[in-house]
Write a protein that holds these residues in place. Structure first.
Motif, short mmCIF file in Angstrom:
data_model
loop_
_atom_site.label_atom_id
_atom_site.label_comp_id
_atom_site.label_asym_id
_atom_site.label_seq_id
_atom_site.Cartn_x
_atom_site.Cartn_y
_atom_site.Cartn_z
N ARG A 288 -10.37 38.68 57.20
CA ARG A 288 -10.02 37.07 57.50
C ARG A 288 -8.63 36.73 57.72
NH1 ARG A 288 -14.33 35.76 53.46
NH2 ARG A 288 -16.18 35.07 54.50
N ASP A 289 -7.56 37.50 56.95
CA ASP A 289 -6.36 37.32 57.23
C ASP A 289 -5.75 37.84 58.58
OD1 ASP A 289 -6.38 35.54 54.90
OD2 ASP A 289 -5.34 37.21 53.29
N LYS A 290 -6.63 38.90 58.99
CA LYS A 290 -6.38 39.84 59.93
C LYS A 290 -5.17 40.81 59.75
CE LYS A 290 -7.48 36.32 63.73
NZ LYS A 290 -8.28 35.61 62.87
N THR A 291 -4.82 41.16 58.55
CA THR A 291 -4.08 42.41 58.04
C THR A 291 -5.01 43.43 58.10
OG1 THR A 291 -4.71 41.66 55.47
CG2 THR A 291 -2.72 40.83 56.59
N LEU A 292 -6.41 43.28 58.40
CA LEU A 292 -7.36 44.48 58.48
C LEU A 292 -7.90 44.31 59.97
CD1 LEU A 292 -8.94 47.01 57.28
CD2 LEU A 292 -10.69 45.22 56.84
N GLN A 293 -7.80 45.25 60.93
CA GLN A 293 -8.09 45.06 62.18
C GLN A 293 -9.52 45.70 62.52
OE1 GLN A 293 -5.65 47.76 64.81
NE2 GLN A 293 -6.32 46.83 66.72
N ILE A 294 -10.14 46.62 61.72
CA ILE A 294 -11.46 47.09 62.07
C ILE A 294 -12.43 47.19 60.57
CG2 ILE A 294 -12.96 48.90 62.62
CD1 ILE A 294 -11.35 47.99 64.87
N LEU A 295 -13.34 46.52 60.74
CA LEU A 295 -14.28 46.42 59.47
C LEU A 295 -15.32 47.21 59.79
CD1 LEU A 295 -14.80 45.15 56.64
CD2 LEU A 295 -15.79 43.28 57.78
N VAL A 296 -15.91 48.18 59.04
CA VAL A 296 -17.15 49.06 59.14
C VAL A 296 -18.17 48.53 58.26
CG1 VAL A 296 -17.83 51.43 59.66
CG2 VAL A 296 -15.46 50.88 59.82
N ALA A 297 -19.11 48.06 58.54
CA ALA A 297 -20.12 47.44 57.76
C ALA A 297 -21.57 47.69 58.22
CB ALA A 297 -20.00 45.87 57.90
N THR A 298 -22.35 47.80 57.01
CA THR A 298 -23.97 47.68 57.20
C THR A 298 -24.42 46.24 57.51
OG1 THR A 298 -24.11 47.23 54.48
CG2 THR A 298 -24.04 49.55 55.43
N ASP A 299 -25.71 46.43 57.80
CA ASP A 299 -26.16 44.90 58.15
C ASP A 299 -26.32 43.91 57.03
OD1 ASP A 299 -27.04 44.79 61.17
OD2 ASP A 299 -28.07 46.79 60.51
N VAL A 300 -26.69 44.53 56.04
CA VAL A 300 -26.77 43.70 54.55
C VAL A 300 -25.48 43.09 54.22
CG1 VAL A 300 -27.32 43.67 52.29
CG2 VAL A 300 -28.69 44.73 53.91
N ALA A 301 -24.34 44.15 54.15
CA ALA A 301 -23.07 43.87 53.68
C ALA A 301 -22.48 42.58 54.45
CB ALA A 301 -22.13 44.85 53.45
N ALA A 302 -22.82 42.76 55.81
CA ALA A 302 -21.99 41.77 57.14
C ALA A 302 -22.74 40.61 57.22
CB ALA A 302 -21.93 42.70 58.50
N ARG A 303 -23.83 40.47 56.66
CA ARG A 303 -24.57 38.97 56.93
C ARG A 303 -23.76 37.86 55.91
NH1 ARG A 303 -29.95 42.14 55.82
NH2 ARG A 303 -30.54 42.69 58.06
N GLY A 304 -23.78 36.80 56.78
CA GLY A 304 -22.52 36.10 56.25
C GLY A 304 -21.11 36.11 56.43
N ILE A 305 -20.59 36.96 57.23
CA ILE A 305 -19.20 37.19 57.63
C ILE A 305 -19.13 35.88 58.66
CG2 ILE A 305 -17.63 38.50 58.77
CD1 ILE A 305 -18.87 40.96 57.34
N ASP A 306 -18.40 35.19 58.57
CA ASP A 306 -18.15 33.87 59.31
C ASP A 306 -16.62 33.92 59.70
OD1 ASP A 306 -18.17 31.69 60.74
OD2 ASP A 306 -18.70 30.25 59.09
N VAL A 307 -16.23 35.03 60.57
CA VAL A 307 -14.80 34.95 60.88
C VAL A 307 -14.69 34.83 62.44
CG1 VAL A 307 -12.91 36.58 61.02
CG2 VAL A 307 -14.50 36.70 59.13
#
Length: 582
Positions: A288-307
């Protein structure tokens, strides 16, 4: 229309003004006036990132009586991340509402601390289904006087196996309440919830049902399976300013891809169910702070990512269900911005693309993976732009300039530019010097013709599957209802693998909990799950044969109520013996 024209309280208007909200989004314009003035139930259909949280949050908070210290509003969301996001938004919306208390209830955090939030007089509870049921059973929470219930991302909750939990949760709420259901897609299961628990609901649909957002470009690259990772790297390099999300099918894939990217020098990290809550929170904070450029995720873990501002969503593997693709792609192009959703497929997977196109009601752009020369060109001009636009801190570097200028006195302007560019750029030239063609097909015209032919065939197959699905549903043979079929027909089903799990009623397992851990840890959707047989000390369940390995790998040694789970395959004969012992 502006927010000031809506019949919201001065306290709410002050809060959203401080947040910079001026004009409601389409879903907010349609839903908020009706929810403020009517007690009717409502079904809201809109893509992820269109402002659904404010669409139900503002009218709920506006109508809550904060002078009463009891739970009046309940929001149920499928994941911890989404639960926390909604709760944080609610706290911002109610910042100036006197005595407003918002409780956040989710697994992986202290249940005693969450129970204290309830005891302190929370009027609104935002919760995940599993922890909510746990607190109800322990009598930490009563929801028998709620006036408003929101089911957010209802389609995702069904895909994750929460139907039984939703049924039980709603059974604890009063008959006289307003139920608001919000979803990105209108699946049959969502329709059934609406029919069962809602009375003549208002329906608000932004765009067509299941339609993808208009400002998302959908791109497809065809590669050999062994070239997926190389293809992803090339797309990242071709987009130097990428701020992206990569979706993988399993936790193992997610960790492997993230590890490779980090080893190759990319600013990437994984997020999946094997990480602790504190680790997931830390990764999400960096993203969220944009100090991380690439997020690698599963569907379950990524649900709710509001960025906001995610530029690219990359499907390392296509999801099993078209609805999941809708949710994945909806992570980009939020708040009216433009985004790109990329799918890497093998030639055999083109039929899946046709099915997704039909579902999202838009076509993919079939493109070639950029060549090594094209990547180098992009990187070079990105570097030039960075140098041209860099902030020069005159005062700080003034003392260092004379000796530096002296060092370059024998170099021409052109030589200096070449050397500065080469210092940053040589690694790409060396890497892509002998870069091959990663496209599974070389001629784009042949691929376009093949794509059209495959799409026509895929649509024919889709129509045939739809007819078969409707017929099977009418006859009671849809896989979603496999659990309700008789023992004999289930035990002979050759498409399903039966599993043994060493947990049963004595350890607090019920059908809803079992289905939830199968979907979450096994990384499958509820549609892939068959019969569930629960006994005192152990249980059996069925999942599609094709997903046997990921279920075994994903579920074993996971935690349930403080104990490790043991899962192994079971034969039909073993299952019958187990049933008789049970």
């Amino acid at each position: 229309m502006t927010f000031s024209e809506l019949e919201l309280s001065p306290e709410i208007l002050r809060s959203i003004d401080e947040l910079g909200f001026v004009e409601p989004t389409p879903i907010q314009q349609e839903a908020i006036p009706q929810l403020l003035t009517s007690n009717r139930d409502l079904v809201g259909l809109a893509q992820t990132g269109t402002g659904k949280t404010a669409a139900f949050g503002l009218p709920m908070l506006n109508n809550i009586d904060f002078s009463q210290r009891k739970v009046q509003g309940l929001v149920v969301a499928p994941t911890r991340e989404l639960c926390v996001q909604i709760s944080n938004d609610f706290k911002l919306f109610s910042k100036h509402s006197k005595d407003a208390q918002i409780a956040t209830i989710y697994g992986g955090a202290s249940i005693d601390k969450q129970a204290k939030e309830i005891r302190n007089g929370a009027q609104v509870v935002v919760a995940t289904p599993g922890r909510l049921m746990d607190m109800i059973r322990r009598k930490f929470l009563k929801i028998n006087e709620v006036n408003y219930v929101v089911l957010d991302e209802a389609d995702e909750m069904l895909n994750m196996g929460f139907k039984e939990d939703i049924d039980e949760i709603l059974s604890h709420t009063p008959d006289e309440k307003s139920t608001w259901l919000f979803s990105a897609t209108m699946q049959k299961g969502v329709e059934k919830i609406a029919m069962k628990y809602m009375s003549n609901p208002i329906q608000v649909t932004i765009g067509s049902k299941n339609e993808s957002a208009k400002n998302i470009k959908h791109v497809c690259y065809t590669v050999r399976d062994r070239d997926r990772y190389a293809g992803v790297k090339r797309i990242i390099d071709f987009n130097p300013n990428i701020y992206g999300l990569i979706f993988c099918r399993t936790k193992r894939n997610t960790q492997e891809v993230a590890d490779k990217l980090m080893k190759d020098g990319y600013n990437a990290e994984p997020i999946h169910g094997d990480l602790s809550q504190s680790q997931r929170d830390a990764v999400m904070k960096k993203f969220r702070d944009k100090t991380l450029q690439i997020l690698v995720a599963t569907d379950v873990a990524a649900r709710g990512i509001d960025v906001n501002d995610i530029t690219h969503v990359i499907n390392y593997h296509l999801p099993d269900e078209p609805e999941s693709y809708t949710h994945r792609s909806g992570r980009t192009a939020r708040a009216g911005k433009f985004g790109v959703s990329i799918a890497f497929i093998t030639p055999r997977e083109r039929g899946k693309i046709s099915s997704i196109e039909r579902h999202i009601q838009t076509n993919f752009h079939i493109e070639d993976i950029p060549s090594g020369n094209e990547v180098c060109r992009q990187q070079l001009f990105s570097l030039v732009d960075k140098i041209i636009n860099v902030e020069v801190k005159e005062d700080e570097i003034e003392d260092y300039l004379p000796p530096i200028i002296d060092q370059f006195k024998d170099f021409s302007r052109e030589d200096i530019i070449k050397r500065f560019v080469s210092a940053e750029f040589n690694k790409f030239l060396e890497y892509y010097e002998r870069a091959g063609n990663l496209n599974a097909k070389g001629d784009s015209r042949d691929r376009d013709r093949g794509r059209d032919r495959d799409r026509d065939r895929g649509r024919d197959r889709d129509r045939g599957r739809d007819r078969d699905r409707d017929r099977d549903r009418d006859r009671g043979r849809d896989r979603n209802h496999r659990r309700d079929r008789n023992d004999a027909r289930n035990s002979d089903n050759s498409d399903m693998q039966r599993f043994y799990i060493d947990k049963g009623f004595k350890t607090g397992l019920n059908k809803g909990a079992l289905l939830r851990i199968i979907c979450s840890y096994g990384q499958v959707t509820s549609k892939s799950v068959g019969r569930l047989d629960l006994f005192n000390d152990f249980s059996f369940f069925e999942v599609d044969n094709s997903q046997t390995k990921q279920v075994i790998d994903g579920m074993n040694n996971q935690d349930f109520e403080g104990n490790k789970i043991k899962v192994e395959t079971a034969s039909k004969k073993t299952s019958r013996r187990g049933r008789s012992r049970g």
